[in-house]
Design an enzyme around this catalytic site. Structure first.
Site, PDB file in Angstrom:
ATOM      1  N   LYS A 186      51.062  29.041  45.845  1.00  0.00           N
ATOM      2  CA  LYS A 186      51.067  29.743  44.552  1.00  0.00           C
ATOM      3  C   LYS A 186      51.746  31.096  44.717  1.00  0.00           C
ATOM      4  O   LYS A 186      51.229  31.980  45.402  1.00  0.00           O
ATOM      5  CB  LYS A 186      49.642  29.984  44.043  1.00  0.00           C
ATOM      6  CG  LYS A 186      49.646  30.552  42.623  1.00  0.00           C
ATOM      7  CD  LYS A 186      48.366  31.248  42.237  1.00  0.00           C
ATOM      8  CE  LYS A 186      48.369  32.714  42.541  1.00  0.00           C
ATOM      9  NZ  LYS A 186      49.341  33.517  41.780  1.00  0.00           N
ATOM     10  N   GLU A 262      47.131  38.494  55.489  1.00  0.00           N
ATOM     11  CA  GLU A 262      48.018  39.650  55.735  1.00  0.00           C
ATOM     12  C   GLU A 262      47.756  40.610  54.590  1.00  0.00           C
ATOM     13  O   GLU A 262      48.151  40.348  53.454  1.00  0.00           O
ATOM     14  CB  GLU A 262      49.471  39.169  55.742  1.00  0.00           C
ATOM     15  CG  GLU A 262      50.302  39.862  56.804  1.00  0.00           C
ATOM     16  CD  GLU A 262      51.113  41.010  56.256  1.00  0.00           C
ATOM     17  OE1 GLU A 262      50.509  42.097  56.086  1.00  0.00           O
ATOM     18  OE2 GLU A 262      52.297  40.828  55.997  1.00  0.00           O
ATOM     19  N   CYS A 296      53.808  46.143  52.429  1.00  0.00           N
ATOM     20  CA  CYS A 296      52.516  46.288  53.114  1.00  0.00           C
ATOM     21  C   CYS A 296      52.615  47.263  54.275  1.00  0.00           C
ATOM     22  O   CYS A 296      51.692  48.008  54.553  1.00  0.00           O
ATOM     23  CB  CYS A 296      51.997  44.932  53.564  1.00  0.00           C
ATOM     24  SG  CYS A 296      53.165  44.016  54.569  1.00  0.00           S
ATOM     25  N   GLU A 394      45.548  52.606  49.588  1.00  0.00           N
ATOM     26  CA  GLU A 394      46.896  52.040  49.606  1.00  0.00           C
ATOM     27  C   GLU A 394      47.493  52.237  48.205  1.00  0.00           C
ATOM     28  O   GLU A 394      46.884  51.844  47.209  1.00  0.00           O
ATOM     29  CB  GLU A 394      46.856  50.543  49.946  1.00  0.00           C
ATOM     30  CG  GLU A 394      48.249  49.962  50.038  1.00  0.00           C
ATOM     31  CD  GLU A 394      48.283  48.480  50.381  1.00  0.00           C
ATOM     32  OE1 GLU A 394      47.511  47.718  49.785  1.00  0.00           O
ATOM     33  OE2 GLU A 394      49.093  48.089  51.228  1.00  0.00           O
TER      34      GLU A 394
HETATM   35  P1  NDP Z   1      46.707  40.791  44.730  1.00  0.00           P
HETATM   36  O1  NDP Z   1      46.130  40.849  46.076  1.00  0.00           O
HETATM   37  O2  NDP Z   1      45.768  40.675  43.591  1.00  0.00           O
HETATM   38  O3  NDP Z   1      47.764  39.583  44.602  1.00  0.00           O
HETATM   39  C1  NDP Z   1      48.334  38.870  45.677  1.00  0.00           C
HETATM   40  C2  NDP Z   1      48.304  37.372  45.376  1.00  0.00           C
HETATM   41  O4  NDP Z   1      46.951  36.933  45.250  1.00  0.00           O
HETATM   42  C3  NDP Z   1      48.980  37.008  44.054  1.00  0.00           C
HETATM   43  O5  NDP Z   1      49.587  35.731  44.149  1.00  0.00           O
HETATM   44  C4  NDP Z   1      47.787  36.933  43.119  1.00  0.00           C
HETATM   45  O6  NDP Z   1      48.049  36.152  41.985  1.00  0.00           O
HETATM   46  C5  NDP Z   1      46.744  36.279  44.006  1.00  0.00           C
HETATM   47  N1  NDP Z   1      45.357  36.451  43.592  1.00  0.00           N
HETATM   48  C6  NDP Z   1      44.816  37.414  42.804  1.00  0.00           C
HETATM   49  N2  NDP Z   1      43.487  37.216  42.673  1.00  0.00           N
HETATM   50  C7  NDP Z   1      43.174  36.101  43.386  1.00  0.00           C
HETATM   51  C8  NDP Z   1      41.962  35.386  43.639  1.00  0.00           C
HETATM   52  N3  NDP Z   1      40.799  35.765  43.141  1.00  0.00           N
HETATM   53  N4  NDP Z   1      42.023  34.282  44.424  1.00  0.00           N
HETATM   54  C9  NDP Z   1      43.181  33.872  44.974  1.00  0.00           C
HETATM   55  N5  NDP Z   1      44.366  34.518  44.747  1.00  0.00           N
HETATM   56  C10 NDP Z   1      44.363  35.615  43.980  1.00  0.00           C
HETATM   57  O7  NDP Z   1      47.620  42.057  44.541  1.00  0.00           O
HETATM   58  P2  NDP Z   1      48.114  42.732  43.161  1.00  0.00           P
HETATM   59  O8  NDP Z   1      49.319  42.015  42.749  1.00  0.00           O
HETATM   60  O9  NDP Z   1      47.031  42.838  42.146  1.00  0.00           O
HETATM   61  O10 NDP Z   1      48.411  44.209  43.667  1.00  0.00           O
HETATM   62  C11 NDP Z   1      47.324  45.139  43.809  1.00  0.00           C
HETATM   63  C12 NDP Z   1      47.428  45.909  45.086  1.00  0.00           C
HETATM   64  O11 NDP Z   1      47.410  45.008  46.186  1.00  0.00           O
HETATM   65  C13 NDP Z   1      48.730  46.661  45.276  1.00  0.00           C
HETATM   66  O12 NDP Z   1      48.696  47.895  44.636  1.00  0.00           O
HETATM   67  C14 NDP Z   1      48.787  46.785  46.759  1.00  0.00           C
HETATM   68  O13 NDP Z   1      47.994  47.871  47.145  1.00  0.00           O
HETATM   69  C15 NDP Z   1      48.171  45.499  47.252  1.00  0.00           C
HETATM   70  N6  NDP Z   1      49.183  44.491  47.636  1.00  0.00           N
HETATM   71  C16 NDP Z   1      49.427  44.313  48.955  1.00  0.00           C
HETATM   72  C17 NDP Z   1      50.393  43.414  49.357  1.00  0.00           C
HETATM   73  C18 NDP Z   1      50.716  43.219  50.787  1.00  0.00           C
HETATM   74  O14 NDP Z   1      51.808  42.744  51.110  1.00  0.00           O
HETATM   75  N7  NDP Z   1      49.808  43.503  51.705  1.00  0.00           N
HETATM   76  C19 NDP Z   1      51.183  42.651  48.397  1.00  0.00           C
HETATM   77  C20 NDP Z   1      50.802  42.851  47.015  1.00  0.00           C
HETATM   78  C21 NDP Z   1      49.838  43.769  46.683  1.00  0.00           C
HETATM   79  P3  NDP Z   1      48.642  36.818  40.641  1.00  0.00           P
HETATM   80  O15 NDP Z   1      49.649  37.848  41.034  1.00  0.00           O
HETATM   81  O16 NDP Z   1      49.242  35.664  39.968  1.00  0.00           O
HETATM   82  O17 NDP Z   1      47.460  37.401  39.971  1.00  0.00           O
END
Ligand code: NDP
Length: 498
Positions: A186, A262, A296, A394
């Protein structure tokens, strides 16, 4: 628009459905609206995958494994198919780059030659492991033969974030497929479309339909369904620490499946006064400007020896001035938009909280207007401490905090973050000091006199502490897609000693 200007965002073709069993399929039900990060203009509807959709994708993956023998065939056949996939990715580099630039924060100048090129090479790297991790023969008594067999899990699940959609999808699918698994992935609902094209190219390359499936939808619905599905044997996730915890909990509650996580970071850039400051400034500015800090491993906490603070800030001021914001489809853009208004408001909030706590903004601190999307100036905050919101949380934006230190011990203590341990940069000409710092820093990656990943896919990436469990990339990523079976075989009477 000429080629030299970039491309026309309304002219990029793409599929809007899920990709299950080698076919693009849509759900009749609810749809989500997807906007272009560059100008926040909605440009497509996305089917909201349900638990039923995930069910169909898992069944298709299972069927593909059972009927095609993907996991059982000669590993070099798998490797060959994956190499053809990498070749096709390169052949479609321009097309994939445009799709990535249209739907994500990646400027076209970086998406084609950077992201897509590295995805192709990464798939090649993973293909090369297909026949290298079969297991071990153990030292046992000579009348037994002890073996440890490496076997694929079967169907693995993956959930990827929005910051580097194609790269993140390839980091999950590459090792999973090389190890002989099928995958149900996904992508983020904010950046969904390029991943489908990546999966289509896998099938065009001869990887059996159903081995790489993409299910769209929101995290709490579709992501949760993947984490909980009993037919998925392992889950690999990249995203925030908070969501990582939710994935781990769902995976544990639904049958104790292993998870690779990660997660977030708050990585220090530790600069000693004897360092090549010009080089350090290049690396630090480069890390802030790359995807506007939405990475990240962004090195978002500058910790500098007091005597070098002023010259380093002067250099950073010059280097950050090179940020050319703009729509990701313009060839001249090198500085990314923020993914969404929600994310930009989060940056605003952390900045406001930090200023209220006494932080001082010495560079940037404002939105960049005029493009329709959310853009943020590269921002430097001083007068901060461990309790300041921008040092603690973060941010996932172009915000760097600066803390000064007087002794090595003090610098190392400041570099340590109570929650995160993803990466760190150390800048010094003193080899002994670099080695001491390397040992002391609690992080999954330490870069010395450089910052950022290279095309050396053999180097794994992953975090200490709340920054994650397990690794992406490297041999470790393939090993984590294999489970191990112990076999002890009696081969008859004791052999006479020779
Ligand atoms: P999320 O951790 O919410 O999203 C990452 C992935 O997880 C997306 O595909 C999201 O889907 C999915 N997801 C969200 N909720 C669930 C759940 N309950 N169960 C399973 N999968 C889920 O990050 P955000 O996009 O909300 O970003 C928020 C913060 O996260 C950022 O500000 C940053 O700090 C951090 N982040 C860190 C990343 C990294 O590489 N370490 C990458 C992205 C964000 P969908 O987007 O469709 O909701």
């Amino acid at each position: 628009m000429t080629q030299a200007d970039g491309f026309d965002p309304d002219s990029v073709p793409f599929e809007r459905g899920h990709y299950i069993g080698g076919k693009v399929v849509d759900d009749a039900g609810e749809h989500l609206t997807v906007a272009r990060p560059s100008d926040l203009i909605p440009y497509a509807d996305l089917p909201q995958g349900t638990a039923d959709t995930v069910d169909r994708a898992v069944a298709s993956a299972r069927h593909a494994l059972d009927s095609s023998g993907w996991g059982r065939q000669a590993p070099r056949e798998r490797a060959r198919a994956m190499r053809r996939w990498a070749d096709l990715i390169e052949k479609h580099q321009e097309e994939l780059g445009k799709l990535e630039a249209l739907g994500s924060t990646r400027p076209i100048s970086q998406a084609v030659g950077g992201d897509v090129a590295s995805v192709a090479e990464g798939i090649r790297f993973f293909s090369e492991w297909a026949d290298k991790l079969g297991g071990d023969v153990a030292a046992t008594r000579s009348n037994d033969l002890g073996m440890i067999l490496s076997e694929p899990y079967g169907v693995v699940g993956a959930i990827t974030p929005w910051n580097f959609p194609l790269s993140m999808a390839s980091w999950k699918a590459g090792p999973a497929l090389a190890a002989g698994n099928a995958i149900v992935l996904k992508p983020s609902e904010l950046t969904p479309f390029s991943t489908v094209r990546l999966a289509q190219l896998a099938v065009e390359a001869g990887i059996p339909a159903g081995i790489f499936n993409v299910v769209h939808g929101s995290g709490p619905v579709t992501g949760e369904a993947i984490s909980r599905h009993p037919g998925i044997a392992k889950v690999s996730f990249t995203g925030s620490t908070r969501t990582g915890v939710a994935v781990m909990k769902a995976a544990a509650e639904s049958g104790v499946k292993p998870v690779t996580l990660e997660l977030g970071g708050k990585s220090p850039q530790l600069v000693f006064a004897d360092a090549d400051l010009e080089r350090a400034a290049d690396c630090i500015a480069g890390s802030m400007l790359a995807n506007a800090g939405q990475a990240c491993v962004a090195g978002s906490r500058l910790i500098v020896e007091r005597s070098a603070e002023e010259p380093l800030v002067r250099l950073l001021r010059q280097k950050l001035a090179g940020a050319a914001a703009g729509h990701t489809w313009k060839a001249s853009t090198n500085y990314a938009p923020i993914i969404s208004e929600t994310q930009a408001r989060r940056i605003d909030r952390i900045l406001r909280d930090s200023l209220a706590q006494g932080a001082e903004c010495i560079i940037g601190g404002q939105r960049i207007d005029g493009y329709g999307g959310a853009y943020y100036q590269p921002t430097l905050l001083t007068n901060v401490d461990a309790a300041t919101a921008a040092v603690r949380e973060e941010i996932f934006g172009p915000v760097l905090t600066i803390q000064a230190f007087d002794t090595e011990e003090e610098g190392l203590a400041l570099a340590d973050h109570p929650e995160y341990g993803l990466a760190a940069g150390v800048y010094t000409r003193d080899l002994g000091r670099a080695m001491r710092a390397m040992r002391a820093i609690q992080a999954g990656t330490v870069w010395i006199n450089r910052y950022s990943r290279t095309l050396d896919f053999i180097l794994p990436t992953g975090g200490y502490k709340s920054s994650g469990i397990g690794k992406d990339l490297g041999r470790q990523a393939v090993e984590q897609n294999l489970r191990h079976k112990t076999v002890l075989l009696n081969i008859g009477a004791d052999m006479p000693a020779r």
